[in-house]
Write an enzyme that holds these catalytic residues in place. Structure first.
Site, PDB file in Angstrom:
ATOM      1  N   GLU A 248     -15.789 100.223   6.846  1.00  0.00           N
ATOM      2  CA  GLU A 248     -16.083  98.981   7.578  1.00  0.00           C
ATOM      3  C   GLU A 248     -16.141  99.354   9.049  1.00  0.00           C
ATOM      4  OE1 GLU A 248     -16.922  96.276   6.234  1.00  0.00           O
ATOM      5  OE2 GLU A 248     -16.275  96.619   4.172  1.00  0.00           O
ATOM      6  N   CYS A 282     -14.657  92.976  15.292  1.00  0.00           N
ATOM      7  CA  CYS A 282     -15.888  93.644  14.861  1.00  0.00           C
ATOM      8  C   CYS A 282     -17.013  92.621  14.819  1.00  0.00           C
ATOM      9  CB  CYS A 282     -15.688  94.295  13.505  1.00  0.00           C
ATOM     10  SG  CYS A 282     -15.015  93.180  12.276  1.00  0.00           S
TER      11      CYS A 282
END
Ligand code: NAP
Length: 474
Positions: A248, A282
């Site tokens: 990720e 993010c």
């Protein structure tokens, strides 16, 4: 130094003893908030042995019970955790409290999932070639997962990585960020206290090659689950060899504001997306893309709204935006701002830095090739770019190497459907920030943001298991 400040890693419940001490500093005032005893390769080897040799497996009910107890302990210690998150990361205390709420939900959903049967049944008499049999599936835990986490949510990143594994019955070695190790270790202690058998969990910090890279290459590790930067993610992919990897990675998410958007909503979502968590999510809004017809109206209101996001001492409950993780990161953000200005951009608000604190910054006329919009800027910068029409918006949105998430503000269903179909990202949120999610819904990016393997409690529990099938005459 009191106990709160002294932490060690744990090899299956036993504290790591070492002379190699990591000092953790508060990014706002540089005060030492903790010291951690660092592990070495021998500790890493011992942690692998402890997990592989293991002990009794846990029933679904036992796993449920441990997760529930952990959830209750976390609520009880909410304040302690919030203070620690804020002190070691520089995140505003209100963000730390918010993060604990998210970690709570992960524990709650994972406890519920632990109780569910995860098998399927296939009747075999459903084709001309069939016969009277049934095929059953069951999920078996992996032998060992290695989880590597970033600094930006010191608690929730750790919880999202390790809790689905434990809910699925898979032992874990956790390697948290050196920038925020204290919260991670404190959470591991909570799991032990809640009754997790020691062999299920170790937590180690130490020299990268001796600990993280040794574990990534160790053949008995079945899976490496990593959240962090693109560069480190790609290195892990190259090192891991023949094992599962979950990556990720970074993001460069847009919020796309169409000409028909509810302007108040657009302004609110852009500000929340750009500034929350000091812009260090993010899925933070890293590019505000606005239709040229409404760019002036939007920009004026956005500057006014941005003034509400007061930056300052993270420990002060009135502070909305704390520091970024360290002074070096703040200097980097300052540099990309200066470069953008040299290319013709204009700073309308903010832009000043003091140590690791950088003001929420509105910047307009940002060229499409500016570093601050081509690469990920992990901080409270809000660059505004304009587009001509939906084709241009889609092309501009898709123009970076990243593909994590996106937000679109529009009332037009045809626009919404085109964005859902044509944006090259893992998530499209209509009239929401890119970061909107449930802790149990699938989440994850494509392109440089990830390999398309989804996280979220339900998907993560799948990748922490193997499917075994068996069939019986029936
Ligand atoms: P990072 O520098 O990549 O570090 C992440 C973790 O990897 C840390 O624990 C770090 O340890 C470790 N690490 C560093 N080098 C390594 C190596 N060679 N082998 C194995 N592990 C290694 O990322 P960060 O700066 O902490 O986090 C910010 C990044 O994470 C941003 O790019 C952000 O977008 C991304 N992120 C992505 C998601 C998502 O879900 N897609 C979520 C959150 C954050 P040390 O601390 O010891 O260096």
């Amino acid at each position: 130094m009191n106990n709160l400040l002294n932490k060690t890693g744990y090899v299956a419940g036993s504290p790591v003893h070492s002379d190699n001490i990591l000092e953790v500093k508060n990014p706002f005032n540089n005060a030492v908030v903790g010291r951690v005893a660092m592990a070495n390769k021998i500790h890493a080897q011992q942690a692998v042995e402890a997990a592989i040799n293991g002990g009794e497996k846990l029933s679904r009910y036992e796993r449920y019970n441990i997760l529930e107890k952990t959830r209750l302990l976390l609520i009880e210690r909410k304040e302690e955790f919030a203070k620690m998150i804020s002190a070691e990361s520089g995140l505003a205390i209100r963000e730390a409290v918010y993060e604990i709420g998210r970690a709570h939900d992960v524990l709650m959903f994972a406890a519920i999932e632990a109780l569910k049967d995860d098998g399927q049944i296939f009747s075999c008499d459903i084709s001309p070639n069939g016969k009277a049999r049934k095929i059953f599936t069951m999920r078996e835990p992996l032998s060992l997962a290695v989880c590597i986490t970033p600094f930006n949510h010191p608690l929730n990143q750790v919880v999202h990585k390790i809790i689905p594994a434990l809910a699925a019955g898979t032992p874990v070695i956790l390697k948290p960020s050196e920038k925020t190790p204290l919260t991670a270790i404190k959470f591991v202690e909570l799991l032990y206290e809640a009754g997790l058998p020691n062999y299920f969990l170790s937590v180690l910090l130490g020299p990268t090659q001796e600990v993280a890279e040794y574990l990534i290459k160790e053949p008995r590790v079945d899976i490496v689950s990593f959240t962090g930067s693109v560069a480190v993610g790609k290195r892990i992919a190259a090192l891991a060899g023949y094992k599962k990897t979950v990556l990720e990675l970074g993001g460069n998410d847009p919020i796309i504001i169409m000409e028909d958007a509810d302007l108040d909503l657009a302004v609110y979502l852009a500000a929340e997306g750009a500034y929350r968590n000091s812009g260090q999510r993010c899925t933070a809004v890293k590019r505000i893309l606005v239709h040229e017809k409404i760019a002036d109206a939007f920009t004026g209101e956005f500057v006014t709204k941005s003034k509400e996001y007061i930056s300052g001492d993270p420990a002060d409950p009135k502070t909305i935006v704390g520091t970024v993780i360290d002074e070096a990161s703040a200097i980097y953000l300052e540099e990309v701002l200066v470069k953008a200005v040299e290319q013709g951009a204009r700073i309308l608000l903010g832009g000043k830095r003091s140590g690791a604190l950088i003001e929420p910054t509105v910047i307009t006329d940002v060229p499409r090739n500016a570093d601050m919009v081509v690469h990920e800027s992990f901080g409270p910068l809000a660059p505004i770019l304009t587009f001509r029409n939906i084709d241009d918006a889609i092309a501009l949105s898709n123009s970076t190497a990243y593909g994590l998430s996106s937000g679109v503000v529009t009332k037009n269903m045809e626009y919404a459907i085109r964005f859902i179909k044509e944006l090259k990202v893992g998530t499209v949120n209509i009239n929401e920030v890119p970061g909107y999610r449930l802790e149990s819904s699938p989440f994850g990016g494509i392109k440089d943001s990830g390999l398309g393997v989804k996280e979220g409690v339900i998907e993560a529990m799948k990748y922490y298991t193997y499917v075994k099938t068996f069939s019986l005459p029936w």
